[in-house]
Design an enzyme around this catalytic site. Structure first.
Site, PDB file in Angstrom:
ATOM      1  N   ASP A  81       9.486  -5.638   7.683  1.00 31.31           N
ATOM      2  CA  ASP A  81       8.471  -4.668   8.093  1.00 31.31           C
ATOM      3  C   ASP A  81       8.661  -4.199   9.536  1.00 31.31           C
ATOM      4  O   ASP A  81       7.996  -4.660  10.465  1.00 31.31           O
ATOM      5  CB  ASP A  81       7.049  -5.226   7.899  1.00 31.31           C
ATOM      6  CG  ASP A  81       6.537  -4.897   6.504  1.00 31.31           C
ATOM      7  OD1 ASP A  81       7.340  -4.394   5.686  1.00 31.31           O
ATOM      8  OD2 ASP A  81       5.348  -5.132   6.224  1.00 31.31           O
ATOM      9  N   ASP A 118       1.237 -11.213   6.724  1.00 25.24           N
ATOM     10  CA  ASP A 118       1.720 -10.363   5.630  1.00 25.24           C
ATOM     11  C   ASP A 118       3.077  -9.757   5.991  1.00 25.24           C
ATOM     12  O   ASP A 118       3.713  -9.121   5.148  1.00 25.24           O
ATOM     13  CB  ASP A 118       0.716  -9.254   5.300  1.00 25.24           C
ATOM     14  CG  ASP A 118       0.317  -8.449   6.521  1.00 25.24           C
ATOM     15  OD1 ASP A 118      -0.174  -9.056   7.489  1.00 25.24           O
ATOM     16  OD2 ASP A 118       0.493  -7.222   6.519  1.00 25.24           O
ATOM     17  N   ASN A 119       3.512  -9.946   7.222  1.00 25.80           N
ATOM     18  CA  ASN A 119       4.821  -9.433   7.634  1.00 25.80           C
ATOM     19  C   ASN A 119       5.807 -10.574   7.882  1.00 25.80           C
ATOM     20  O   ASN A 119       6.765 -10.424   8.631  1.00 25.80           O
ATOM     21  CB  ASN A 119       4.683  -8.586   8.904  1.00 25.80           C
ATOM     22  CG  ASN A 119       3.919  -7.285   8.637  1.00 25.80           C
ATOM     23  OD1 ASN A 119       3.846  -6.835   7.497  1.00 25.80           O
ATOM     24  ND2 ASN A 119       3.355  -6.711   9.676  1.00 25.80           N
ATOM     25  N   ARG A 161       6.096 -12.546   0.808  1.00 28.50           N
ATOM     26  CA  ARG A 161       5.649 -12.870   2.167  1.00 28.50           C
ATOM     27  C   ARG A 161       4.751 -14.108   2.147  1.00 28.50           C
ATOM     28  O   ARG A 161       4.295 -14.511   1.079  1.00 28.50           O
ATOM     29  CB  ARG A 161       4.829 -11.680   2.711  1.00 28.50           C
ATOM     30  CG  ARG A 161       5.599 -10.383   2.688  1.00 28.50           C
ATOM     31  CD  ARG A 161       4.723  -9.221   2.164  1.00 28.50           C
ATOM     32  NE  ARG A 161       5.542  -8.021   1.930  1.00 28.50           N
ATOM     33  CZ  ARG A 161       5.820  -7.133   2.856  1.00 28.50           C
ATOM     34  NH1 ARG A 161       5.288  -7.248   4.046  1.00 28.50           N
ATOM     35  NH2 ARG A 161       6.593  -6.109   2.580  1.00 28.50           N
ATOM     36  N   ASP A 186      -2.435   6.890   2.715  1.00 28.47           N
ATOM     37  CA  ASP A 186      -1.879   7.925   1.833  1.00 28.47           C
ATOM     38  C   ASP A 186      -0.601   7.460   1.120  1.00 28.47           C
ATOM     39  O   ASP A 186      -0.001   8.228   0.369  1.00 28.47           O
ATOM     40  CB  ASP A 186      -1.593   9.206   2.639  1.00 28.47           C
ATOM     41  CG  ASP A 186      -0.618   8.965   3.779  1.00 28.47           C
ATOM     42  OD1 ASP A 186      -0.078   7.847   3.886  1.00 28.47           O
ATOM     43  OD2 ASP A 186      -0.392   9.913   4.568  1.00 28.47           O
ATOM     44  N   GLY A 187      -0.173   6.244   1.406  1.00 28.85           N
ATOM     45  CA  GLY A 187       1.011   5.726   0.717  1.00 28.85           C
ATOM     46  C   GLY A 187       2.325   6.296   1.216  1.00 28.85           C
ATOM     47  O   GLY A 187       3.389   6.022   0.658  1.00 28.85           O
ATOM     48  N   GLY A 221       0.805  -1.218   0.000  1.00 25.87           N
ATOM     49  CA  GLY A 221       0.000   0.000   0.000  1.00 25.87           C
ATOM     50  C   GLY A 221       0.834   1.263   0.000  1.00 25.87           C
ATOM     51  O   GLY A 221       0.337   2.356  -0.289  1.00 25.87           O
ATOM     52  N   ARG A 222       2.080   1.112   0.364  1.00 25.86           N
ATOM     53  CA  ARG A 222       2.963   2.281   0.317  1.00 25.86           C
ATOM     54  C   ARG A 222       4.398   1.879  -0.023  1.00 25.86           C
ATOM     55  O   ARG A 222       5.316   2.692   0.079  1.00 25.86           O
ATOM     56  CB  ARG A 222       2.939   3.019   1.639  1.00 25.86           C
ATOM     57  CG  ARG A 222       3.285   2.173   2.835  1.00 25.86           C
ATOM     58  CD  ARG A 222       3.419   3.069   4.019  1.00 25.86           C
ATOM     59  NE  ARG A 222       3.501   2.297   5.246  1.00 25.86           N
ATOM     60  CZ  ARG A 222       3.812   2.811   6.410  1.00 25.86           C
ATOM     61  NH1 ARG A 222       4.081   4.108   6.483  1.00 25.86           N
ATOM     62  NH2 ARG A 222       3.865   2.091   7.485  1.00 25.86           N
ATOM     63  N   LYS A 267       9.832   2.462   0.542  1.00 31.35           N
ATOM     64  CA  LYS A 267       8.683   2.416   1.463  1.00 31.35           C
ATOM     65  C   LYS A 267       8.277   3.848   1.779  1.00 31.35           C
ATOM     66  O   LYS A 267       9.105   4.635   2.253  1.00 31.35           O
ATOM     67  CB  LYS A 267       9.050   1.664   2.739  1.00 31.35           C
ATOM     68  CG  LYS A 267       7.880   1.499   3.705  1.00 31.35           C
ATOM     69  CD  LYS A 267       8.185   0.467   4.758  1.00 31.35           C
ATOM     70  CE  LYS A 267       7.101   0.408   5.828  1.00 31.35           C
ATOM     71  NZ  LYS A 267       7.409  -0.582   6.862  1.00 31.35           N
TER      72      LYS A 267
END
Ligand code: AMP
Ligand code: MG
Length: 517
Positions: A279, A269-270, A199, A134-135, A102-103, A122
């Site tokens: 992450d 996801d991490n 991941r 907002d990324g 997402g970012r 990142k």
């Protein structure tokens, strides 16, 4: 900056045919092509020189404005093919559906003399996976990711690396305490470096969407690119892949336990398919020993991701990976057996790690359990305790009083009963060392090779962040330099190896962190 790119992820995996950069569900694709969103005035704040060097970048390159432009997201080098990956994940125990980069935006895969590395920004702006975000990333969290990636590497723990930290010149609005008071903070972008950022969640999303074709393509790619010794895809090689990911994951988490690292958000996801630490968000370092401690205020109530539960959580996450790989294996029995084996090995893994911290040859379970009980009695610094213990002479028998260097590891003067408990434990320790035939000199040497003296204490990172926010970024480079040699005493740097000061006990960023970053 003449880097050679060979972007295998992009070439080998199914692409999203839609290029619209709007939040949406992306089916049957491993990624979407999307570039970084330009920023106002990129300025390089810090570089990890050894990472730059391993990529073939010189000091001249990293000092250039072009470098800041590329690694701040305003320019691309020839050969870069930026994308955001699609993945899902289990967050805090629940399936969360599609998440994705997402970012984060991967720029490309560098073919360097030292190997192949993906470069990923990142905080580089929105992607189709940004959902409501907002990324972007704020300076404080970017400094933390930059420093901790490198600290972990120098500790010898598998991790993604960090090439650079670039200020964007754009403000980023964050509600740091989630209390309805959002404020502008300086923005920054970290360039992360790893063989791959795949991941568990990249597999999970295809399995959840019942898309065995994409799942198979992802597995083929991962086997070929990162596990070539396992051969082409068969149920047997997939099982071997699962076992190896399991081994690597548990080895990494055991190393976290050794150095007192708490990831804070061990969602699937991490979890890296290579077993890397990935992450860096609301992570923290254990200062007073407390198995129930978590730095993540979002998780304070439940404590799912506290220090002491990390190995169990890793196993739970591996079970989710097993479910995702199941369609390619077709038989649940060997997966279950493999999970059981990993589970059964947890205790032995922990004991071996603790024995190494004690400089012993034998993983004496009773001694190790007793140590944890003693350490839980009164606040004692996890890092300083083991360094001081290494210096306690045992060859002539256990001490009859606690050496002051060891007593200094406690946050308060020891009460009489606690003193007695420590002495009793030291007697057992001395006896075990004698049985093992480990003398003081060899014990000290073995201990100091696995027990770091310098770790990224939460308040040390915060001090560097506070200074950087005031415009003085020298604290970041200084801290990075100390953390380059975590096991070796460094003259004049004693202040980096002390107990947490009282002011940091309840200060945001030091003992409390949120996911707002
Ligand atoms: P994390 O908890 O940092 O692992 O993030 C979980 C998911 O949220 C990932 O898909 C991230 O890419 C996404 N995410 C986190 N922060 C932002 C942000 N500021 N903008 C867009 N997506 C974000
Ligand atoms: Mg994440």
């Amino acid at each position: 900056m003449n880097l050679t790119f060979d972007n295998r992820f992009v070439r080998r995996l199914p692409a999203d045919p839609d290029l619209a950069n709007v939040p949406r569900q992306v089916a049957r694709a491993a990624y979407t092509r999307v570039g970084p969103t330009p920023v106002r005035s990129p300025r390089t704040l810090a570089v990890a020189d050894e990472v730059a060097e391993s990529l073939g970048l010189t000091a001249g390159h990293t000092a250039s404005q072009r470098f800041a432009d590329v690694f701040g997201g305003n320019d691309l080098l020839p050969g870069m093919e930026p994308f955001a990956a699609c993945y899902g994940g289990h967050q805090f125990g629940n399936w969360a559906g599609q998440l994705g980069d997402g970012r984060a935006i991967t720029l490309g895969e560098v073919v360097a003399p030292t190997g192949r590395f993906e470069l990923q920004l990142k905080g580089a702006g929105t992607t189709p996976y940004s959902r409501g975000g907002d990324g972007r990333a704020v300076l404080r969290s970017s400094v933390r990711e930059f420093l901790c990636s490198e600290a972990m590497h120098h500790l010898g723990i598998p991790t993604t690396r960090a090439l650079s930290l670039v200020a964007t010149g754009d403000p980023v609005l964050r509600d740091m305490f989630y209390d309805g008071h959002p404020a502008d903070e300086p923005g920054a972008v970290v360039c992360r470096v790893a063989p791959t950022f795949i991941r568990f969640g990249n597999f999970e999303i295809f399995a959840a969407r019942n898309d065995p074709t994409s799942l198979g393509k992802l597995a083929d790619f991962v086997l070929e690119a990162y596990f070539p010794h396992l051969g082409a895809r068969t149920p047997a090689s997939m099982l071997a892949l699962f076992r190896e990911v399991g081994e690597r994951t548990l080895a990494t988490v055991t190393a976290w336990m050794r150095v007192g690292f708490v990831h804070g958000v061990m969602n699937t996801d991490n979890m890296s398919i290579l077993g890397l630490t990935i992450d860096y968000g609301p992570y923290g370092w254990l200062e007073p020993y407390d198995p129930a401690w978590t730095p993540n205020t979002t998780d304070e109530g439940r404590g799912r991701y506290r220090y002491g539960t990390q190995p169990q959580v890793a196993l739970w996450n591996l079970a989710r990976l097993a479910e995702a790989l199941f369609p390619l294996i077709g038989d649940p029995a060997p997966l279950e057996a493999s999970l059981q084996e990993l589970h059964d090995g947890l205790r032995a893994r922990d004991l071996a790690m603790m024995a190494s911290k004690l400089g012993l040859a034998t993983p004496d379970a009773a001694l190790i359990d007793a140590l944890r009980e003693v350490l839980a009695r009164a606040e004692v610094d996890w890092t300083l305790f083991f360094r001081a213990l290494a210096e306690v002479p045992l060859d002539a028998g256990a001490p009859t009083s606690i050496p002051s260097s060891l007593a200094d590891a406690w946050y308060q003067p020891l009460a009489e009963a606690d003193r007695a408990a420590v002495l009793a434990w030291l007697a057992g320790y001395a006896a075990r060392a004698r049985l093992d035939g480990v003398d003081d000199a060899s014990r000290c040497e073995r201990m100091n090779a696995v027990n770091p003296l310098y770790v990224l204490r939460n308040w040390l990172a915060q001090e560097a962040i506070d200074r950087a926010t005031q415009g003085d970024v020298s604290g970041i480079a200084e801290l990075l330099d100390v953390l380059r040699h975590p096991y070796t005493p460094q003259p004049g740097r004693g202040s980096y190896a002390v107990r947490r000061p009282e002011w940091a006990r309840h200060r945001a960023g030091c003992s409390m962190l949120s996911c707002s970053s």
